[in-house]
Design an enzyme around this catalytic site. Structure first.
Site, PDB file in Angstrom:
ATOM      1  CE  LYS A  53     -50.259 -71.056  73.608  1.00 28.18           C
ATOM      2  NZ  LYS A  53     -49.061 -70.389  74.165  1.00 28.18           N
ATOM      3  CG  ASP A  59     -52.863 -67.839  73.716  1.00 29.78           C
ATOM      4  OD1 ASP A  59     -52.203 -66.970  73.113  1.00 29.78           O
ATOM      5  OD2 ASP A  59     -52.443 -68.454  74.707  1.00 29.78           O
TER       6      ASP A  59
END
Length: 261
Positions: free
Chosen positions: A14, A138
């Protein structure tokens, strides 16, 4: 029929479109607001069922730490579900470590999702996400598998529709230790002074989410301020980060650091 193996499981990286520090909880965890965007750069994992309950990892590329996040994820799920099965995890790393791209967290999320199938636990995604919070900020995002506006310590997610983008990613050889970065005086100063209009850090701490109807409007506002509040401290700690940012700025006219570098 018993599922014996799951191969070619992608664990995507990401990027942070922006990362704003908006406060700090009493326990020391930093509160943030960010947009996490998935990219087509990924690690690949393979899972083979074991009946002896053992959890083992086999590195197909660069050696990983002895007890990495994917092994910890497997252990947490095994304990939480009281499952007596085990797994051999084969992992091919492509996402660089220490890059702020969530490689280890994505591996952990893919492990939870794959073992939920391999061990036939049938846990809903929300239950996996609640388990994922303890593994890292995350990990819940990667469980959801959608671009998202993120709040809190990373656990509050609102799905975000982001148009397709062509992005250039540069990773210097140097890396920054996340804990040391958050301890930097510039980061402490930013957290102490953090005021975001219309945002109540204490409310975020209590688990309040952004109204889904306002997500796209907020995205339009925030993407124009696409800074990373950790970048000034990172550039002081690691000149290579500034060199990479300056090069990208010079070539493409825009650059920012993702994650904690």
């Amino acid at each position: 029929m018993t599922l014996r193996a799951i191969y070619d499981v992608a664990a995507p990286a990401k990027l942070n479109w922006f990362l704003h520090l908006v406060g700090r909880r009493a326990d020391g965890y930093h509160l943030l607001r960010s947009a996490f965007v998935l990219i087509d750069w990924c690690d690949t994992l393979h899972f083979e069922l074991r009946t002896d309950g053992r959890l083992a990892r086999h590195d197909l590329g660069e050696p990983l730490p002895v007890d990495d996040l994917c092994l910890r994820a497997a252990r947490v799920l095994q304990q939480a579900s009281a499952c007596h099965l085990g797994v051999d995890i084969h992992i091919q790393k492509q996402v660089p470590t220490g890059a702020g791209m969530g490689g280890g967290s994505s591996d952990a999320a893919s492990t939870l999702l794959a073992l939920n199938r391999l061990w036939q636990l049938h846990w809903p995604v929300a239950q996996l996400q609640s388990l994922a919070v303890a593994l890292g900020a995350d990990v819940p995002f990667f469980i959801g598998g959608r671009n998202a506006l993120v709040q809190g310590i990373g656990e509050q997610l609102s799905v975000l529709n982001v148009p397709c983008q062509h992005l250039v990613v540069a990773k210097p050889a140097a890396s920054i230790e996340t804990r040391a970065l958050f301890a930097h005086p510039l980061v402490k100063e930013k957290c102490d002074a953090a005021i975001v209009e219309g945002f109540d850090a204490s409310a975020s701490d209590q688990g309040n989410r952004i109204d889904c109807d306002a997500v796209e409007e907020m995205w339009e506002l925030l993407k124009t301020d696409s800074r990373n509040d950790l970048q000034p401290a990172a550039q002081q700690m690691c000149p290579a980060v500034k060199q990479a940012a300056d090069w990208l700025q010079g070539v493409y006219g825009n650059s920012r650091m993702t994650g904690s570098g």
